[in-house]
Design a protein around this motif. Structure first.
Motif, short mmCIF file in Angstrom:
data_model
loop_
_atom_site.label_atom_id
_atom_site.label_comp_id
_atom_site.label_asym_id
_atom_site.label_seq_id
_atom_site.Cartn_x
_atom_site.Cartn_y
_atom_site.Cartn_z
N ALA A 60 -1.36 1.75 8.09
CA ALA A 60 -0.13 2.42 7.67
C ALA A 60 0.72 2.80 8.87
O ALA A 60 1.95 2.61 8.87
N THR A 69 -4.77 8.70 3.11
CA THR A 69 -5.70 8.01 4.03
C THR A 69 -6.87 8.90 4.45
O THR A 69 -7.63 8.53 5.34
N ASP A 76 0.84 -1.19 0.00
CA ASP A 76 0.00 0.00 0.00
C ASP A 76 0.88 1.25 0.00
O ASP A 76 1.84 1.33 0.76
N ALA A 86 1.14 2.95 3.43
CA ALA A 86 2.02 2.22 4.35
C ALA A 86 3.48 2.41 3.96
O ALA A 86 4.35 2.53 4.82
N LEU A 133 0.93 10.53 3.94
CA LEU A 133 0.19 9.65 4.86
C LEU A 133 -1.19 10.24 5.11
O LEU A 133 -2.20 9.53 5.08
#
Length: 241
Positions: A194, A184, A123, A126, A180
């Motif tokens: 993550a 998300t 991902d 992640a 990040l």
């Protein structure tokens, strides 16, 4: 192109020697040597610089793979990862120069592939959490320590070179913090996974190397006070830093 490419398939010249970090540490213990560079001697500093050099090489490869692996990611994300490839290539050149400055050579010490293993998360969220915030965050701590050691021994070449690279590392951490959050947004479960992956990075790097948290660099990279406090507390329970 395979996705992800196996660590033992990374292109290398014959002068590179690849070994698992655990095996290297065990061999050193058998020879009654410190398992990891303690930076108490010229040779130990050279070993640390060599380790950073191959780490920068794998970071360059990892960022390049991220550009390739996520063709549907936002264009700005792809551009940030492409910029990181360029940055890491300059870092490799910088540390090759420092290795020569210290009288070392490529292949004098083994190359561990632990960084590459961490750069293969499936991902994108992640991956930037683990690599940009985890590994690059750890690099900020390591480089900050090396700068202080260079000041202590009176080596301005190491001091200024590492400080130059540290500025890029802070930018890479900040990119990780940004993406990040962006990747998300509206998906708390993806964010949770993550962040969990990011936290495993510290566990994988539990190598018994005493390094303090570079609080200012971490803050500039987008770490919150709460995250920094968690890292500081973790150093009291673990030898990772």
């Amino acid at each position: 192109m395979d996705r992800p490419i196996a660590y033992d398939k990374l292109a290398r010249e014959d002068r590179f020697v690849r070994m698992r970090a655990r095996d290297v540490a065990e061999l050193k213990v058998e020879q009654r040597l410190p398992p990891f560079p303690d930076l108490a001697s010229h040779e130990s500093i050279r070993e640390r610089v060599h380790g950073i050099m191959v780490g920068e090489l794998q970071a360059m490869e990892g960022a390049g793979r991220t550009v390739y692996d996520f063709p549907d990611a936002p264009w700005e994300f792809t551009m940030d990862m492409a910029r990181q490839v360029w940055d890491e290539s300059r870092h490799v050149e910088t540390y090759l120069g420092l290795l020569e400055h210290l009288g070392g050579r490529v292949g004098e010490f083994p190359e561990s592939t632990i960084l590459w293993r961490c750069a293969c998360a499936e991902d994108a969220a992640a991956r930037v959490a683990g690599v940009n915030r985890g590994l690059e965050g750890l690099a900020c701590d390591v480089f900050n320590q090396l700068i202080h050691i260079a000041q202590k021994i009176g080596d301005p070449i190491i001091e200024k070179s590492v400080d130059y690279v540290l500025a890029d590392e802070i930018t890479h951490v900040r990119m990780g913090s940004r993406w990040l959050n962006e990747l998300t947004r509206g998906d708390p479960e993806r964010r949770r996974k993550a962040i969990e992956f990011q936290e495993t990075i510290d566990e994988r790097f539990n190598l018994g190397v005493p390094i303090s948290i570079a609080k200012q660099a971490r803050k500039l990279g987008g770490f919150t006070d709460e995250e920094i406090e968690r890292l500081v507390k973790s150093t009291q329970r673990s030898q990772v830093y």
